[in-house]
Structure formats: structure tokens, C-alpha cells
Design a protein around this motif. Structure first.
Motif, mmCIF file in Angstrom:
data_model
loop_
_atom_site.group_PDB
_atom_site.id
_atom_site.type_symbol
_atom_site.label_atom_id
_atom_site.label_comp_id
_atom_site.label_asym_id
_atom_site.label_seq_id
_atom_site.Cartn_x
_atom_site.Cartn_y
_atom_site.Cartn_z
ATOM 1 N N ILE A 1 0.827 -1.132 0.070
ATOM 2 C CA ILE A 1 0.005 0.062 0.126
ATOM 3 C C ILE A 1 0.845 1.302 -0.004
ATOM 4 O O ILE A 1 0.624 2.265 -0.659
ATOM 5 N N PHE A 2 1.940 1.341 0.771
ATOM 6 C CA PHE A 2 2.844 2.536 0.767
ATOM 7 C C PHE A 2 3.441 2.441 -0.438
ATOM 8 O O PHE A 2 3.843 3.607 -0.972
ATOM 9 N N ALA A 3 3.921 1.308 -1.100
ATOM 10 C CA ALA A 3 4.493 1.592 -2.644
ATOM 11 C C ALA A 3 3.549 2.260 -3.472
ATOM 12 O O ALA A 3 4.018 3.047 -4.456
ATOM 13 N N GLY A 4 2.283 1.763 -3.522
ATOM 14 C CA GLY A 4 1.045 2.523 -4.202
ATOM 15 C C GLY A 4 0.971 3.953 -3.898
ATOM 16 O O GLY A 4 1.025 4.757 -4.968
ATOM 17 N N ILE A 5 1.199 4.410 -2.818
ATOM 18 C CA ILE A 5 1.189 5.779 -2.406
ATOM 19 C C ILE A 5 2.257 6.482 -3.122
ATOM 20 O O ILE A 5 2.410 7.590 -3.552
ATOM 21 N N GLY A 6 3.432 5.882 -2.799
ATOM 22 C CA GLY A 6 4.746 6.338 -3.303
ATOM 23 C C GLY A 6 4.554 6.469 -4.918
ATOM 24 O O GLY A 6 5.035 7.372 -5.534
ATOM 25 N N CYS A 7 3.963 5.633 -5.685
ATOM 26 C CA CYS A 7 3.894 5.737 -7.082
ATOM 27 C C CYS A 7 3.062 6.833 -7.625
ATOM 28 O O CYS A 7 3.417 7.533 -8.396
ATOM 29 N N LEU A 8 1.882 7.029 -6.559
ATOM 30 C CA LEU A 8 0.961 8.104 -6.896
ATOM 31 C C LEU A 8 1.848 9.356 -6.891
ATOM 32 O O LEU A 8 1.549 10.262 -7.662
ATOM 33 N N ILE A 9 2.450 9.594 -5.801
ATOM 34 C CA ILE A 9 3.388 10.838 -5.643
ATOM 35 C C ILE A 9 4.217 11.148 -6.830
ATOM 36 O O ILE A 9 4.164 12.300 -7.233
ATOM 37 N N MET A 10 4.995 10.051 -7.083
ATOM 38 C CA MET A 10 6.049 10.236 -8.257
ATOM 39 C C MET A 10 5.393 10.394 -9.636
ATOM 40 O O MET A 10 6.169 11.166 -10.519
ATOM 41 N N VAL A 11 4.488 9.541 -10.001
ATOM 42 C CA VAL A 11 3.724 9.603 -11.310
ATOM 43 C C VAL A 11 2.677 10.524 -11.687
ATOM 44 O O VAL A 11 2.680 10.864 -12.814
ATOM 45 N N GLU A 12 1.952 11.025 -10.728
ATOM 46 C CA GLU A 12 0.866 11.855 -11.020
ATOM 47 C C GLU A 12 0.979 13.171 -11.706
ATOM 48 O O GLU A 12 0.234 13.552 -12.365
ATOM 49 N N PRO A 13 2.245 13.661 -11.475
ATOM 50 C CA PRO A 13 2.656 15.121 -12.149
ATOM 51 C C PRO A 13 2.583 14.789 -13.654
ATOM 52 O O PRO A 13 2.451 15.670 -14.619
ATOM 53 N N MET A 14 3.076 13.643 -14.056
ATOM 54 C CA MET A 14 3.346 13.386 -15.579
ATOM 55 C C MET A 14 1.933 12.464 -16.000
ATOM 56 O O MET A 14 1.862 12.815 -17.184
ATOM 57 N N ALA A 15 1.534 11.748 -15.267
ATOM 58 C CA ALA A 15 0.070 11.116 -15.880
ATOM 59 C C ALA A 15 -0.814 10.609 -14.567
ATOM 60 O O ALA A 15 -0.260 9.462 -14.056
ATOM 61 N N GLU A 16 -1.884 11.433 -14.743
ATOM 62 C CA GLU A 16 -2.539 11.061 -13.460
ATOM 63 C C GLU A 16 -3.315 9.782 -13.686
ATOM 64 O O GLU A 16 -3.533 8.888 -12.592
#
Length: 344
Positions: A192-207
Motif C-alpha cells: 500500500i505504501f508503494a502504491g502511495i509512493g507511485c501516486l506521488i511520483m507519477v501523478e505530475p506526469m500521468a494522472e
């Protein structure tokens, strides 16, 4: 040779206790005791099941002499010593701990894939950019239900066939289950923490991609946590025996071959469970009425309907009635259980 003598011989031949035979037949130990004391006779379906267990014919079991028959293979006997799993309880619970988490995870993954492709393609000339999202999510729900529904039906059938299971788990088994649960819980939280990390890193490029990775890793985390919890819960055989009364219908309890004290206890628990369901149902109906009143009262009393908005009125908070109703149901359930135990 009587049925009683044949049954006692067959049990001894296979190192099978009365409790173990009762579990295989889905009856109480007292029923087997009465059969061997010739105080009662099993019904035809139980006789046929006994024949299947001991690999004999109905005539041989009821009127024949099975004491001179060759002993069965060692694989067909139950080892002497501590209680063993003779009805496949552990295998059944492990199967449940695979299908239930898989069904939940598949539904979450379906939502993740739907979010990834949301708005990517038009399915019709006008107003269908979300159509692909809906189709993918519905497909994920259907696949998830393909795991959940059969698992629920199999569990209901298992409970009906085995209303009582003798506890055969050792302290080492329970300690291992606790260790495995701790490992699975940590792994699930890590996903779950990995998913949150991906959200933080990837959201600026591709929501859409960020939401996909978030829900995908949440699905993995939920799979680990639910599976680990169910594998730990399977070692609490007493909780399983207690839950049977809640899941079986009154007709099943009345028809079960159990002694009168156990039947009375099961029926009493079932009656208490239905009363609790009725009280909680009444609470949630009242919550719904209050929610509708909060929603529509300001609308009906507003002097100018065209300029009316929900901000600053009770209509903003109509949804709060249902969470409060759910919490009240939880409180009532706790008090109900405590009151029931004090009565006993």
C-alpha cells in the motif's frame, strides 16, 4: 452381528473416535454414542455415508458381520493420538483464504485498469468517453464475483455438512499462523505504501497511470492482509463452531442430529441473532428517515427554490445519518453480546 457391533469394530479398525466419525457425518458425538448404545438409529442418508466412509455395503453394515473383513490400508486409517483433521477443515479454510482475497483483489485491479484507460477511447459518437471505464470495471466485478460467490456457497455447504469441528491445531500451529500473519500484514502495508509512493511520483506526469499504480498496489496489499488474516482465523476452531449457529437456518438446526441441549443452545443463539438483526434494521431505517429529512426539509421550506443551495443547511450533512446509524448498530451489537453472556 448388529449394526452397533459393526460400527464399533469399524471405528476401532480405523483408529477413529466418536468425535471424528461425528465430524465426518455432520452430527454430534452424542448421536454416535446413542447409535452404539442402540438408543437410536441413524437416518438413511447417514447410513449411506457411513457405508461410503468404511467402504462397505448397507446390508453388510446393518445385518452382516464385518469383524472378519481384512483390515484396510494404512492410508485409510486415522492415526492414533491427538485429534486430527478428518473432515478437511484445514484444506477448506485454505481454499477460502485463496478465493476470497483473490475476488476482492480482482475487483480492485479491474477498477485500476478502468482508471488507466478512462477517456482513452470513444465508444460512441457522443458522450461515451467513460464507457470503456465502466465496461472494464464491470468486467472486473464479474470476475471477482466468480471467485466470491462459489466460495461463499462452498463454505455454506461445508458448515451444513460439518456443524461441529474438533479442535486439532497445536500451539505450534497457532504460533506459526501468528508469525505468518505478522509477515503478511507487513507485506500488505508495504504494498500500500508503494502504491502511495507511485501516486506521488507519477501523478505530475500521468494522472491515470498514477491512479492505476495506486489501486494495483492496494489490491496486492489487500490480498496479503486478507489472506493472512483468514489463515490466522482458521486456527480459531471455537469461533467456527460458534458461527455455525449464526449462519445455519432454523430448519437446518432443527433437522440436525444433535442432542437436545446443543440444539436448544443453537436455537437460542439463532433467536438472539435475529433479534439483533431486527434492532439494527430498525436503527438503519430510522437513520434513512432522518437523512431524507435533513436533505429535503431545507428544500421544502426554502422561500426561493431557484436560488436555493445546500451550503449552510442541513442538506449538506444528510449523509452523516448512515455512519452514525452504523456506529449505533455496532454499539448495540457489543451490548447485546455482553448482555447475552451475562445471562448465561
Amino acid at each position: 452381528m448388529s449394526f452397533r457391533d459393526n460400527l464399533q469394530h469399524l471405528r476401532a479398525e480405523r483408529h477413529m473416535t466418536q468425535e471424528q466419525l461425528a465430524m465426518l457425518l455432520g452430527v454430534s458425538r452424542q448421536s454416535v454414542t446413542k447409535w452404539e448404545a442402540e438408543k437410536s438409529q441413524p437416518e438413511m442418508d447417514k447410513l449411506l455415508k457411513i457405508c461410503q466412509i468404511f467402504e462397505c455395503s448397507l446390508d453388510e453394515l446393518v445385518t452382516g458381520d464385518l469383524t472378519g473383513r481384512a483390515a484396510p490400508d494404512a492410508a485409510a486409517t486415522i492415526p492414533a493420538g491427538p485429534p486430527t483433521d478428518v473432515c478437511g477443515y484445514d484444506e477448506h479454510q485454505r481454499m477460502m483464504a485463496l478465493k476470497i482475497p483473490a475476488g476482492i483483489a480482482v475487483i480492485l485491479v479491474g477498477i485500476a485498469i478502468g482508471l488507466f484507460f478512462e477517456g482513452a477511447h470513444d465508444l460512441a459518437p457522443v458522450g461515451a468517453r467513460d464507457g470503456l471505464f465502466v465496461i472494464i470495471v464491470l468486467a472486473g466485478v464479474l470476475v471477482g464475483l466468480a471467485f466470491l460467490v462459489p466460495a461463499g456457497m462452498e463454505h455454506a455447504a461445508f458448515q451444513k455438512a460439518h456443524p461441529y469441528v474438533e479442535d486439532f491445531y497445536t500451539e505450534d500451529d497457532r504460533a506459526k499462523a501468528r508469525r505468518d500473519f505478522s509477515t503478511g500484514l507487513i507485506a500488505g502495508i508495504a504494498f500500500i505504501f508503494a502504491g502511495i509512493g507511485c501516486l506521488i511520483m507519477v501523478e505530475p506526469m500521468a494522472e491515470n497511470a498514477a491512479l492505476f499504480f495506486l489501486l494495483f498496489f492496494i489490491a496486492l496489499g489487500v490480498w496479503w492482509i486478507v489472506r493472512s488474516g483468514m489463515l490466522l482465523g482458521r486456527t480459531n476452531v471455537a469461533a467456527y463452531n460458534k458461527s455455525v449457529a449464526d449462519d445455519l437456518e432454523v430448519e437446518d438446526i432443527v433437522a440436525a442430529e444433535v442432542d437436545e441441549s446443543m440444539r436448544s443452545a443453537l436455537l437460542d443463539r439463532k433467536r438472539r441473532s435475529r433479534k439483533l438483526e431486527a434492532v439494527c434494521g430498525a436503527i438503519m431505517i430510522a437513520a434513512t428517515i432522518i437523512a431524507l429529512a435533513l436533505l429535503f426539509a431545507p428544500v421544502l421550506t426554502a422561500p426561493d427554490m431557484d436560488s436555493w443551495t445546500p451550503e449552510g443547511t442541513s442538506a449538506m450533512w444528510f449523509w452523516v445519518a448512515w455512519p452514525i446509524g452504523g456506529m449505533l448498530c455496532g454499539i448495540v451489537a457489543l451490548l447485546w453480546e455482553a448482555f447475552g453472556h451475562s445471562e448465561r
